[in-house]
Scaffold this motif. Structure first.
Motif, PDB file in Angstrom:
ATOM      1  N   ASP A 142       0.812  -1.221   0.000  1.00 35.99           N
ATOM      2  CA  ASP A 142       0.000   0.000   0.000  1.00 35.99           C
ATOM      3  C   ASP A 142       0.844   1.268   0.000  1.00 35.99           C
ATOM      4  O   ASP A 142       0.306   2.374   0.033  1.00 35.99           O
ATOM      5  N   GLY A 143       2.182   1.121   0.013  1.00 32.73           N
ATOM      6  CA  GLY A 143       3.066   2.281   0.018  1.00 32.73           C
ATOM      7  C   GLY A 143       3.426   2.791   1.405  1.00 32.73           C
ATOM      8  O   GLY A 143       4.064   3.818   1.547  1.00 32.73           O
ATOM      9  N   THR A 144       3.025   2.052   2.444  1.00 39.30           N
ATOM     10  CA  THR A 144       3.329   2.433   3.825  1.00 39.30           C
ATOM     11  C   THR A 144       4.714   1.916   4.208  1.00 39.30           C
ATOM     12  O   THR A 144       5.034   0.757   3.928  1.00 39.30           O
ATOM     13  N   PRO A 145       5.557   2.742   4.844  1.00 41.20           N
ATOM     14  CA  PRO A 145       6.880   2.267   5.256  1.00 41.20           C
ATOM     15  C   PRO A 145       6.782   1.069   6.204  1.00 41.20           C
ATOM     16  O   PRO A 145       5.973   1.057   7.125  1.00 41.20           O
ATOM     17  N   VAL A 146       7.611   0.068   5.958  1.00 42.35           N
ATOM     18  CA  VAL A 146       7.667  -1.130   6.782  1.00 42.35           C
ATOM     19  C   VAL A 146       8.597  -0.910   7.969  1.00 42.35           C
ATOM     20  O   VAL A 146       8.422  -1.498   9.026  1.00 42.35           O
ATOM     21  N   MET A 147       9.590  -0.055   7.786  1.00 41.25           N
ATOM     22  CA  MET A 147      10.574   0.216   8.825  1.00 41.25           C
ATOM     23  C   MET A 147      11.099   1.634   8.632  1.00 41.25           C
ATOM     24  O   MET A 147      10.822   2.279   7.627  1.00 41.25           O
ATOM     25  N   LYS A 148      11.868   2.085   9.602  1.00 45.94           N
ATOM     26  CA  LYS A 148      12.475   3.408   9.502  1.00 45.94           C
ATOM     27  C   LYS A 148      13.446   3.413   8.314  1.00 45.94           C
ATOM     28  O   LYS A 148      14.234   2.481   8.156  1.00 45.94           O
ATOM     29  N   ILE A 207      26.767  -1.968   1.900  1.00 42.34           N
ATOM     30  CA  ILE A 207      26.188  -3.177   2.483  1.00 42.34           C
ATOM     31  C   ILE A 207      25.503  -2.740   3.765  1.00 42.34           C
ATOM     32  O   ILE A 207      26.158  -2.331   4.723  1.00 42.34           O
ATOM     33  N   ILE A 208      24.181  -2.790   3.757  1.00 39.84           N
ATOM     34  CA  ILE A 208      23.383  -2.240   4.846  1.00 39.84           C
ATOM     35  C   ILE A 208      22.623  -3.364   5.556  1.00 39.84           C
ATOM     36  O   ILE A 208      21.838  -4.071   4.922  1.00 39.84           O
ATOM     37  N   PRO A 209      22.844  -3.562   6.863  1.00 36.55           N
ATOM     38  CA  PRO A 209      22.078  -4.581   7.595  1.00 36.55           C
ATOM     39  C   PRO A 209      20.584  -4.303   7.486  1.00 36.55           C
ATOM     40  O   PRO A 209      20.139  -3.174   7.665  1.00 36.55           O
ATOM     41  N   PHE A 210      19.830  -5.326   7.167  1.00 32.93           N
ATOM     42  CA  PHE A 210      18.397  -5.184   6.968  1.00 32.93           C
ATOM     43  C   PHE A 210      17.654  -6.242   7.762  1.00 32.93           C
ATOM     44  O   PHE A 210      16.531  -6.581   7.462  1.00 32.93           O
ATOM     45  N   GLY A 211      18.291  -6.823   8.773  1.00 31.38           N
ATOM     46  CA  GLY A 211      17.677  -7.877   9.563  1.00 31.38           C
ATOM     47  C   GLY A 211      16.606  -7.332  10.489  1.00 31.38           C
ATOM     48  O   GLY A 211      16.542  -6.140  10.769  1.00 31.38           O
ATOM     49  N   GLY A 212      15.766  -8.225  10.946  1.00 28.60           N
ATOM     50  CA  GLY A 212      14.699  -7.839  11.844  1.00 28.60           C
ATOM     51  C   GLY A 212      13.511  -7.219  11.144  1.00 28.60           C
ATOM     52  O   GLY A 212      12.618  -6.684  11.790  1.00 28.60           O
ATOM     53  N   VAL A 213      13.491  -7.300   9.814  1.00 32.98           N
ATOM     54  CA  VAL A 213      12.365  -6.745   9.057  1.00 32.98           C
ATOM     55  C   VAL A 213      11.156  -7.647   9.264  1.00 32.98           C
ATOM     56  O   VAL A 213      11.252  -8.872   9.196  1.00 32.98           O
ATOM     57  N   LYS A 214      10.020  -7.026   9.516  1.00 34.15           N
ATOM     58  CA  LYS A 214       8.778  -7.775   9.704  1.00 34.15           C
ATOM     59  C   LYS A 214       7.770  -7.330   8.646  1.00 34.15           C
ATOM     60  O   LYS A 214       7.387  -6.159   8.596  1.00 34.15           O
ATOM     61  N   PHE A 215       7.385  -8.266   7.786  1.00 30.75           N
ATOM     62  CA  PHE A 215       6.384  -8.004   6.765  1.00 30.75           C
ATOM     63  C   PHE A 215       5.010  -8.322   7.343  1.00 30.75           C
ATOM     64  O   PHE A 215       4.733  -9.464   7.688  1.00 30.75           O
ATOM     65  N   HIS A 256       6.297  -5.745  -2.066  1.00 23.65           N
ATOM     66  CA  HIS A 256       6.842  -4.596  -1.348  1.00 23.65           C
ATOM     67  C   HIS A 256       7.874  -3.943  -2.265  1.00 23.65           C
ATOM     68  O   HIS A 256       8.355  -4.559  -3.209  1.00 23.65           O
ATOM     69  N   ILE A 257       8.249  -2.713  -1.978  1.00 18.80           N
ATOM     70  CA  ILE A 257       9.189  -1.984  -2.823  1.00 18.80           C
ATOM     71  C   ILE A 257      10.348  -1.453  -1.980  1.00 18.80           C
ATOM     72  O   ILE A 257      10.136  -0.837  -0.932  1.00 18.80           O
ATOM     73  N   ILE A 258      11.568  -1.706  -2.468  1.00 18.98           N
ATOM     74  CA  ILE A 258      12.742  -1.037  -1.916  1.00 18.98           C
ATOM     75  C   ILE A 258      12.914   0.225  -2.751  1.00 18.98           C
ATOM     76  O   ILE A 258      13.106   0.155  -3.968  1.00 18.98           O
TER      77      ILE A 258
END
Length: 146
Positions: A66-72, A96-104, A110-112
């Motif tokens: 829906d275009g809502t941010p999933v994380m900061k 190289i950016i840590p992206f762990g702990g993401v909750k869908f 989804h879009i990066i």
């Protein structure tokens, strides 16, 4: 500036400018949502030309269907001077950016979203499908209905 690579993966490293990527993916089969990724990294390889030298601000967001941010959003400020040699017409930089702990929270695409100095420079899909029979190793299927 050109984004040459932007992908989620299991691991990555930079060995003197050589980017090594392990387990790149844009599709996750989840037994259910919400679905979390305990460990992942986002890899971005950027190529610059002489006119790109200077300071830049990069903002990377992960948006739900829906275009809502999933994380900061991840924010990276960087700057560089171009090498003085005339025979070098471009340089590349690996992030190289840590992206762990993401909750869908939702299934779907989804879009990066990657922005540099406020302009969209790349968008990459990451799809979450709910498929109990296709869950990645280590994931538990949901309990059977009684």
């Amino acid at each position: 500036m050109e984004i040459q690579i932007a992908t989620l993966c299991d691991a990555a490293n930079d060995s003197n400018g050589a980017l090594n990527i392990l387990g790149a993916r844009d599709l996750y089969a989840a037994p259910q949502v919400p679905f979390g990724i305990p460990h992942a990294v986002l890899v971005v390889r950027m190529a610059f030309e002489r006119e790109d030298a200077g300071k830049h601000d990069l903002v990377i967001s992960l948006l739900d269907p829906d275009g809502t941010p999933v994380m900061k959003p991840a924010e990276v400020s960087f700057g560089f001077d171009f090498p003085p040699e005339d025979d070098i017409d471009h340089v590349a930089n690996n992030l190289i950016i840590p992206f762990g702990g993401v909750k869908f929270e939702k299934a779907g695409t989804h879009i990066i979203d990657i922005r540099c100095d406020g302009e969209i420079v790349a968008r990459r899909p990451v799809t979450v499908l709910v498929r109990a029979q296709m869950a990645q190793p280590g994931q538990q299927p949901p309990p059977a209905a009684s």
